[in-house]
Design a protein around this motif. Structure first.
Motif, PDB file in Angstrom:
ATOM      1  N   ILE A 100      -3.484   3.933  -4.035  1.00 50.84           N
ATOM      2  CA  ILE A 100      -4.213   2.399  -3.178  1.00 50.84           C
ATOM      3  C   ILE A 100      -4.196   1.013  -3.817  1.00 50.84           C
ATOM      4  O   ILE A 100      -4.827  -0.040  -2.792  1.00 50.84           O
ATOM      5  N   SER A 148      -6.034  -1.436   2.396  1.00 51.84           N
ATOM      6  CA  SER A 148      -7.483  -0.725   2.769  1.00 51.84           C
ATOM      7  C   SER A 148      -8.734  -1.513   2.245  1.00 51.84           C
ATOM      8  O   SER A 148      -7.994  -2.892   1.669  1.00 51.84           O
ATOM      9  N   LYS A 153      -8.919  -1.623  -1.797  1.00 50.90           N
ATOM     10  CA  LYS A 153      -8.284  -1.697  -2.162  1.00 50.90           C
ATOM     11  C   LYS A 153      -8.868  -3.315  -2.564  1.00 50.90           C
ATOM     12  O   LYS A 153      -8.926  -4.241  -3.838  1.00 50.90           O
TER      13      LYS A 153
END
Length: 445
Positions: free
Chosen positions: A393, A398, A401
Motif C-alpha cells: 500500500i 493510492s 497511501k
C-alpha cells in the motif's frame, strides 16, 4: 550506647544478608551461568536473523524462522509437563542444552563449508523448539524447588534483569563481532558459554530429586498430562490470566517480527542504528528490573500488571510507528520496556504462589501451550501484514497511501510503521477491557 546499638544493628543486617545468600546460593549459580549461556545463544540468533534478512529481504522469512522454533515448543509443552514432574529436572536441562549446543556446532560446520541455507535453519529451529518444550518448564520448576517462597519477588526481578542485560548487550556485541568476524566467531562464543553453563549445572547446582505428586492409580501419559489442563480450566482466575497473556504474546510477536525489518528498511540497512535501538530495549528492561526488585511490593499485583502493559502498548508501539528517526525509536523502546518487568515479574509470582509445586510442571507446560499458541499466529500475521498488505500500500500511488504518509512518512518500511500504530491502539483498548475482568481481579484476594 547509641554507637553500640548501631554496630549491633549492622551486624544483624550483615548476618541477614549472609543468610539470604546461603538460601539463594543454588539459584545464583544457576541463574548466572544460564544467563551467560543465554547471552551466547542470543548473539547467535541475532546474527542469523540479520544473515537471513540479508539473504531473503523478507519479513515473512524471518517470521518463519521464529515459527519453526516456537511451534514445536508449543505443541510439545502439553506432553512435556508430565515428564518434567516425574523426571530429574537437572537431567532434563542438561540433555536439552546439550542438544541445542550440537545444533550450533552443525550450523558452524555448514558455515565453514559455505553450505548454510535458510532451509537448514528452519530444521535446526524445529529441533531447538522441541528442546525448549522440556528445558523451559523444567527450569521454572527447578527454580521453585530451590528458592524459598519469600524470595520469589527478588528472583523474578533478577531473572528479568539478566534477560534485559542480554537484550541490551546482544545487539552491540553481536553487531561488532558480526562486522569483523562474522557468524562463525559468534558461534564459537556461543559454544564457550554453553560449556561454562554445562559445568556449573552438572557440578555446582543442587536440585532436589523428588516427586511430590504421586497417584495410587497408574494413569496413561495423556491422562497425566490432562491434570495440568484440568487445573487451569477449573481455576478461572488462572485461566483468564493465561488468556490475557496469550493476547499480550500475540501483539508482542507482531512487534518482534517487524522491529528489526522496520529499522533496517527505514535506515538503509544501518546495522549500527539497529544495534543501538535494540540495546535501548534491553536498557529499558534493566531499569525496569532494578525498579521491580528494589520497589516495595504492591498490594495489587493485578493492577500493576495492567498498568505496566497498557503503558507499554500505548507509548512504545505507537511512538515506533509515528517516529521517523532513531531518537524517537530509542525513547519509545526504552520507555515501553521499563514497564515489561512489572508485567512478567508479577505474573510469575502469581503463578508460583497459586499453583502447587507438585503439579507445576504440568500446569506450566499446559500454560505454555495455551499462552504461547498465539505467538506463531502473531509472527505469520505480522509477516503477512508487512509483506502483503501495508508495505505494498505504501509503495503504491493510492489515495490511502497519501493519507497514511501524512502520519508515518513514505518510503520502504513505512508500511510496517502503520502496523505498529495499529497494534499499539489495539493493545491499549483490549487491556482496558481485561482490566474489568472479575476472575483476574480475584487473584489479588
Amino acid at each position: 550506647m547509641k554507637i553500640k546499638n548501631i554496630h549491633k544493628l549492622k551486624r544483624i543486617k550483615d548476618l541477614q544478608q549472609l543468610e539470604i545468600l546461603k538460601e539463594l546460593k543454588n539459584f545464583l549459580i544457576l541463574w548466572s551461568s544460564q544467563s551467560l549461556s543465554q547471552f551466547g545463544s542470543s548473539m547467535t540468533s541475532f546474527s542469523l536473523i540479520v544473515w537471513a534478512f540479508e539473504k531473503q529481504d523478507s519479513v515473512l522469512s524471518i517470521s518463519m524462522l521464529m515459527i519453526c522454533s516456537l511451534l514445536p515448543s508449543i505443541l510439545l509443552s502439553f506432553l512435556a509437563g508430565t515428564f518434567i514432574d516425574k523426571w530429574n529436572k537437572k537431567l532434563i536441562m542438561i540433555i536439552s542444552d546439550t542438544i541445542a549446543a550440537i545444533c550450533s556446532v552443525f550450523v558452524l560446520i555448514l558455515l565453514f563449508n559455505n553450505r548454510l541455507e535458510i532451509s537448514y535453519l528452519y530444521i535446526i529451529n524445529v529441533i531447538l523448539g522441541i528442546m525448549n518444550a522440556f528445558q523451559s518448564p523444567a527450569s521454572s520448576v527447578a527454580v521453585t524447588m530451590i528458592v524459598p517462597k519469600r524470595h520469589y519477588i527478588k528472583i523474578s526481578g533478577l531473572q528479568s534483569l539478566s534477560s534485559s542485560m542480554v537484550t541490551t548487550f546482544t545487539p552491540l556485541v553481536a553487531t561488532s563481532i558480526y562486522a569483523f568476524g562474522g557468524t562463525k566467531v559468534i558461534l564459537f562464543i556461543d559454544l564457550s558459554t554453553f560449556f561454562v553453563a554445562f559445568i556449573a549445572l552438572l557440578f555446582c547446582v543442587k536440585i532436589p530429586d523428588y516427586v511430590a505428586y504421586k497417584k495410587k492409580q497408574k494413569l496413561s501419559t495423556l491422562a497425566d498430562c490432562l491434570d495440568g489442563v484440568s487445573y487451569i480450566f477449573n481455576n478461572k482466575s488462572i485461566l483468564h490470566l493465561i488468556i490475557f497473556m496469550g493476547f499480550v504474546n500475540l501483539i508482542a510477536s507482531i512487534y518482534n517480527c517487524n522491529l528489526t525489518p522496520m529499522i533496517l528498511a527505514r535506515t538503509d540497512n544501518n546495522k549500527i542504528i539497529l544495534g543501538v535501538i535494540t540495546s535501548f530495549v534491553g536498557i529499558g528492561g534493566v531499569i525496569g528490573s532494578i525498579l521491580f526488585t528494589i520497589k516495595k511490593t504492591s498490594k495489587s499485583k493485578v493492577n500493576t500488571i495492567f498498568n505496566s502493559i497498557t503503558f507499554s502498548f500505548l507509548i512504545c508501539n505507537t511512538l515506533l510507528g509515528i517516529g521517523g528517526n532513531a531518537y524517537i525509536w530509542s525513547f519509545a523502546v526504552l520507555a515501553g520496556h521499563i514497564a515489561v518487568p512489572f508485567l512478567t515479574g508479577n505474573v510469575e509470582v502469581l503463578m508460583r504462589t497459586k499453583v502447587p509445586i507438585e503439579i507445576q510442571g504440568r500446569v506450566f507446560s499446559a500454560r505454555n501451550t495455551i499462552q504461547y499458541a498465539t505467538i506463531p499466529i502473531g509472527y505469520i500475521l505480522g509477516g503477512i501484514l508487512a509483506d502483503k498488505c501495508f508495505e505494498p500500500i505504501m509503495a503504491s500511488n493510492s489515495y490511502l497511501k497519501q493519507i497514511l504518509s501524512m502520519i508515518v512518512g513514505s518510503g520502504k518500511g513505512s508500511g510496517i510503521s502503520i502496523i505498529f500504530i495499529i497494534i499499539g491502539i489495539t493493545g491499549f483498548a483490549v487491556c482496558c477491557m481485561f482490566r474489568r475482568n472479575k476472575y483476574i481481579k480475584a487473584l489479588d484476594d
